[in-house]
Design a protein around this motif. Sequence first.
Motif, PDB file in Angstrom:
ATOM      1  N   UNK A   2       0.976  -1.256   0.093  1.00  0.00           N
ATOM      2  CA  UNK A   2       0.200  -0.012  -0.010  1.00  0.00           C
ATOM      3  C   UNK A   2       0.891   1.085  -0.032  1.00  0.00           C
ATOM      4  N   UNK A   3       0.387   2.257  -0.679  1.00  0.00           N
ATOM      5  CA  UNK A   3       1.256   3.482  -0.868  1.00  0.00           C
ATOM      6  C   UNK A   3       0.153   4.511  -0.897  1.00  0.00           C
ATOM      7  N   UNK A   4       1.036   5.694  -0.754  1.00  0.00           N
ATOM      8  CA  UNK A   4       0.280   7.002  -1.047  1.00  0.00           C
ATOM      9  C   UNK A   4       0.891   7.867  -2.319  1.00  0.00           C
ATOM     10  N   UNK A  14       4.923  11.421  -6.905  1.00  0.00           N
ATOM     11  CA  UNK A  14       5.871  10.599  -6.042  1.00  0.00           C
ATOM     12  C   UNK A  14       5.078   9.744  -5.249  1.00  0.00           C
ATOM     13  N   UNK A  15       5.552   8.476  -5.026  1.00  0.00           N
ATOM     14  CA  UNK A  15       4.818   7.248  -4.515  1.00  0.00           C
ATOM     15  C   UNK A  15       5.786   7.062  -2.874  1.00  0.00           C
ATOM     16  N   UNK A  16       4.786   7.124  -1.712  1.00  0.00           N
ATOM     17  CA  UNK A  16       5.293   6.836  -0.422  1.00  0.00           C
ATOM     18  C   UNK A  16       4.621   5.603   0.123  1.00  0.00           C
ATOM     19  N   UNK A  17       5.666   4.569   0.314  1.00  0.00           N
ATOM     20  CA  UNK A  17       5.209   3.104   0.561  1.00  0.00           C
ATOM     21  C   UNK A  17       4.523   3.469   2.196  1.00  0.00           C
ATOM     22  N   UNK A  18       3.657   2.423   2.387  1.00  0.00           N
ATOM     23  CA  UNK A  18       3.216   2.648   3.974  1.00  0.00           C
ATOM     24  C   UNK A  18       3.434   1.248   4.467  1.00  0.00           C
ATOM     25  N   UNK A  92      -4.754   6.937  -2.146  1.00  0.00           N
ATOM     26  CA  UNK A  92      -4.311   5.669  -1.294  1.00  0.00           C
ATOM     27  C   UNK A  92      -4.397   4.565  -2.457  1.00  0.00           C
ATOM     28  N   UNK A  93      -3.268   3.842  -2.951  1.00  0.00           N
ATOM     29  CA  UNK A  93      -3.248   2.807  -3.800  1.00  0.00           C
ATOM     30  C   UNK A  93      -2.775   1.514  -3.038  1.00  0.00           C
TER      31      UNK A  93
END
Length: 508
Positions: A2-4, A14-18, A92-93
């Motif tokens: 899951x990422x933002x 930009x992608x930010x992993x959770x 949220x992806x």
Amino acid sequence: MPSLRVQTGPNRGQMFPIAETPVTIGREASCTIQIHDSAASRAHAEVFRIGEMCFVRDLHSRNNTYVNDQKIEEELLRAGDKIRIGSTLFVFEDLETRAHAVDAEAPVPGVRYHEGDASEQTVELHLDRNQLDELRAAGYGKEAAVHLGILLELSKTISAEHHLKPLMDKLIQVSAEGIRAKHGILFLRDSRSDQFVPKARAGGEGTSEVKVSRTIIRKCIQHGRPILTSDAASDARFKTTESVIQKGIHSVICVPLVSLDRIIGIMYFESAGLQHPFKPEDLDLMTAVGFQAAIAIQNVLMQAQQRRILAGAIRTLITAMEKQNPTTQGHSERVCTYSAAVAQEMGLSEAANNNVQLAALLHDIGKIALVADRGRSGEGPASAVEEHVHQGVRLLENMPGLEDILPGIKHHHEKVDGSGVPEHLTGDKIPLIAKIVAAANEFDHLMTSKGESGTGLSTKEALLQLRELSGKTLDSDVVAALIVAHRRGTLFSPKTIFEQAAPAKTEA
């Protein structure tokens, strides 16, 4: 994972992993995602995980945090949710791919039509006895054993596979390898659009594009005959392999899949290059394969239709049963929906997924036998639960074709800690089909009848309670799969047995 994804603003794209550490968002440089937005607070919000669940929490910001344009304090996230902080928008992806997810409805990627020009020639080859003698004299008999082996391999595939997608994949793979094709594509007639849609592909990279000739396919459909095509305007009969090789022809074989005098699909093959053209016996071999493939595909489609009819009849029966108690209406079908999503997430085969769904639909069928005995005294809830399980098994155990779903009905009230009924099974001794139905059943009860008011919990609260039961009464892997299905947005809308593709619409 899951990422933002930042959808607007300077950090767009930009992608930010959770992961396990919360992702903080705000104007402070110490935040995981620093946004230069005057409407954002220094520490505005955070996104965090609890197991497989992801949440967004507002950190007492000045201008609030919004999810899908609704102000929130804390919200459980699903794929596609949009988080707005000031003028900055996040999505949220969940980008994890599920290679095990099988969908016979989806066309294969990378196949595109081209119309072909006026110079493209198509030739139908039908070999008579004299031509066959010529072929044998030229040495074709040496390949007879190879062709026989291909037909035997396809026969084994057809007899062993009863589900559409894997059947089509194997058919086109074995066929393409058998004639050394560069590419092989199997098209199936779509029941809604009446168009031929690529459903399986062999050869080449999965992401590379393959151009197929619409002209060739149209001619194959129009005449209902297998054809071999080339760019040659002369010497088109190709009576011997030698003439084909001398001309260096880049060729295509297109074979109709005909069942009951109707075309239900097409197999299209492109040769490996100028030095490796198709030969007449390749066309004959693929013609023989086409007959077998058409019958096999039609049989699978008919079996799928029979499963849908069975599922529909079961749904009608369950609906009638649940009408006797308004508080349970829709329960079995919801459990079926959640079970299908979990089975899909866990990578079960189509056959196993179908069994899970049928078991979910029928898990309470034994309650029919208890209706007349509602007035019995001296029996508490525990005995009633065990009794409806026994009655369900008795009702179904002598029905042919339902053997594989009985464990799901018999053991859906077992608990991994051994406190369940009827046999107090523990852990891995409980069949997986029963574990899935048990988790889906519990989730529906949490959503519809638990809580202070007895009208059900919110989805977030239900998932949190389900997680508390993970590893205690419910299987931890199954619970994790259910939660991930929610996160990915499939828990409430998986593909169920009722929605599987209808038999292909065919026309001569």
